[in-house]
Design a protein around this motif. Structure first.
Motif, short mmCIF file in Angstrom:
data_model
loop_
_atom_site.label_atom_id
_atom_site.label_comp_id
_atom_site.label_asym_id
_atom_site.label_seq_id
_atom_site.Cartn_x
_atom_site.Cartn_y
_atom_site.Cartn_z
N GLY A 1 1.43 -1.60 0.13
CA GLY A 1 0.13 0.02 -0.04
C GLY A 1 0.79 1.33 0.03
O GLY A 1 2.29 1.34 0.48
N GLN A 2 0.10 2.06 -0.28
CA GLN A 2 1.26 3.40 -0.24
C GLN A 2 0.51 4.59 1.13
O GLN A 2 -0.60 5.15 1.17
N LEU A 3 1.32 5.30 1.61
CA LEU A 3 0.76 5.83 3.21
C LEU A 3 1.68 7.92 2.05
O LEU A 3 2.02 7.77 1.18
N ALA A 4 0.12 8.24 2.62
CA ALA A 4 0.58 9.40 2.48
C ALA A 4 0.85 10.18 3.87
O ALA A 4 0.07 9.62 5.36
N THR A 5 1.24 11.64 3.96
CA THR A 5 1.09 12.16 5.02
C THR A 5 -0.19 12.48 5.96
O THR A 5 -1.09 12.68 5.19
N GLN B 1 5.29 -7.94 11.35
CA GLN B 1 5.45 -6.34 11.27
C GLN B 1 5.48 -5.93 9.92
O GLN B 1 4.95 -6.85 8.63
N VAL B 2 5.31 -4.82 9.35
CA VAL B 2 5.56 -4.14 8.04
C VAL B 2 6.20 -3.27 8.10
O VAL B 2 7.42 -2.51 8.97
N GLU B 3 6.79 -3.24 7.14
CA GLU B 3 8.68 -2.23 6.64
C GLU B 3 7.89 -0.76 6.04
O GLU B 3 6.91 -1.46 4.57
N ILE B 4 8.02 -0.04 6.44
CA ILE B 4 7.52 1.37 5.58
C ILE B 4 9.12 1.26 4.80
O ILE B 4 10.08 2.16 5.19
N ILE B 5 9.27 2.00 3.49
CA ILE B 5 9.81 2.21 3.11
C ILE B 5 9.68 3.78 2.00
O ILE B 5 8.91 3.87 1.82
N GLN C 1 16.10 4.42 2.92
CA GLN C 1 15.63 5.47 4.57
C GLN C 1 14.24 4.15 5.12
O GLN C 1 13.17 4.29 4.22
N SER C 2 14.32 3.76 6.16
CA SER C 2 13.06 2.74 6.43
C SER C 2 12.60 2.15 7.77
O SER C 2 13.70 2.52 8.25
N THR C 3 11.85 2.27 8.50
CA THR C 3 10.50 1.68 9.40
C THR C 3 10.63 0.30 8.94
O THR C 3 9.76 0.00 8.60
N LEU C 4 10.90 -0.39 10.51
CA LEU C 4 10.56 -1.70 10.51
C LEU C 4 9.41 -2.40 12.19
O LEU C 4 10.05 -1.34 12.91
N ALA C 5 8.32 -2.03 11.91
CA ALA C 5 6.99 -1.54 12.65
C ALA C 5 6.79 -2.71 13.23
O ALA C 5 5.84 -3.75 12.30
N GLY C 6 7.02 -3.28 14.56
CA GLY C 6 6.19 -4.86 15.26
C GLY C 6 4.75 -4.39 15.17
O GLY C 6 3.73 -3.78 15.47
N ALA C 7 4.17 -5.99 16.02
CA ALA C 7 2.67 -5.76 15.87
C ALA C 7 2.62 -4.85 17.28
O ALA C 7 3.77 -4.95 18.73
N GLY C 8 1.34 -4.91 17.54
CA GLY C 8 1.03 -3.67 18.47
C GLY C 8 1.55 -2.34 18.78
O GLY C 8 1.40 -1.51 19.61
N ALA C 9 2.62 -2.10 17.84
CA ALA C 9 2.41 -0.97 17.36
C ALA C 9 1.47 0.32 16.48
O ALA C 9 0.77 0.31 15.57
N GLN C 10 1.78 1.56 16.74
CA GLN C 10 0.96 2.31 15.90
C GLN C 10 1.49 3.33 15.38
O GLN C 10 2.05 4.20 16.39
N VAL D 1 9.33 12.42 8.88
CA VAL D 1 8.75 12.83 10.53
C VAL D 1 7.87 11.63 9.92
O VAL D 1 6.92 11.95 9.90
N LEU D 2 7.93 10.88 11.14
CA LEU D 2 7.37 9.55 11.76
C LEU D 2 6.34 9.87 13.71
O LEU D 2 7.52 10.36 14.30
N LEU D 3 5.82 9.53 13.59
CA LEU D 3 4.98 9.64 15.42
C LEU D 3 5.04 8.86 15.38
O LEU D 3 4.03 7.70 14.85
N VAL D 4 5.47 8.08 16.33
CA VAL D 4 5.69 6.58 16.98
C VAL D 4 3.82 6.92 18.58
O VAL D 4 4.49 7.52 19.12
N GLU D 5 3.67 6.03 18.17
CA GLU D 5 2.00 6.73 19.32
C GLU D 5 2.23 5.35 20.29
O GLU D 5 1.57 5.39 21.88
#
Length: 121
Positions: A8-12, A22-26, A31-40, A56-60
């Motif tokens: 999928g494609q993310l937008a601001t 887990q999900v990889e965001i490129i 430049q990438s992020t790996l977010a695990g289960a339970g992350a928002q 700029v990423l906000l880890v909630e």
């Protein structure tokens, strides 16, 4: 909603909540992020200005691992925020975990990470 193996494609402004796995965001090459289960996470800014990249990423909540394998210039920005801290990086591999509204855990595996707490702002 994305399922395992889909893209999928993310937008601001988009929020990504990882239920399982887990999900990889490129963002850009190297430049990438790996977010695990339970992350928002919320994508606060994602843009390219000429040759400069802005992420700029906000880890909630939850834990995320970030890799920046490219050399960032003074015009580039790769920033990860939580409610309690802000990290700025230069070519690195690091983890950010939002443990609570006023507790953030940061670990650096390589490179340099600058951490600013909410009190520092």
């Amino acid at each position: 909603m994305l399922t395992a193996g889909s893209n999928g494609q993310l937008a601001t402004g988009d929020v990504l909540q990882i239920i399982t796995g887990q999900v990889e965001i490129i963002y850009f090459p190297g430049q990438s992020t790996l977010a695990g289960a339970g992350a928002q996470v919320r994508l606060v800014e994602l843009q390219r200005r000429g040759d400069a990249t802005q992420v700029v990423l906000l880890v909630e909540s939850g834990q995320t691992r970030h890799q920046v394998d490219t050399t960032l210039t003074a015009d580039d920005r790769f920033e990860v925020r939580t409610s309690a801290a802000r990290t700025l990086v230069q070519g690195t591999d690091f983890v950010v975990e939002a443990r609570s509204i006023d507790e953030t855990y940061v670990a650096t595996f390589s490179g340099i990470v600058f951490v600013e707490t909410a009190e520092d702002r």
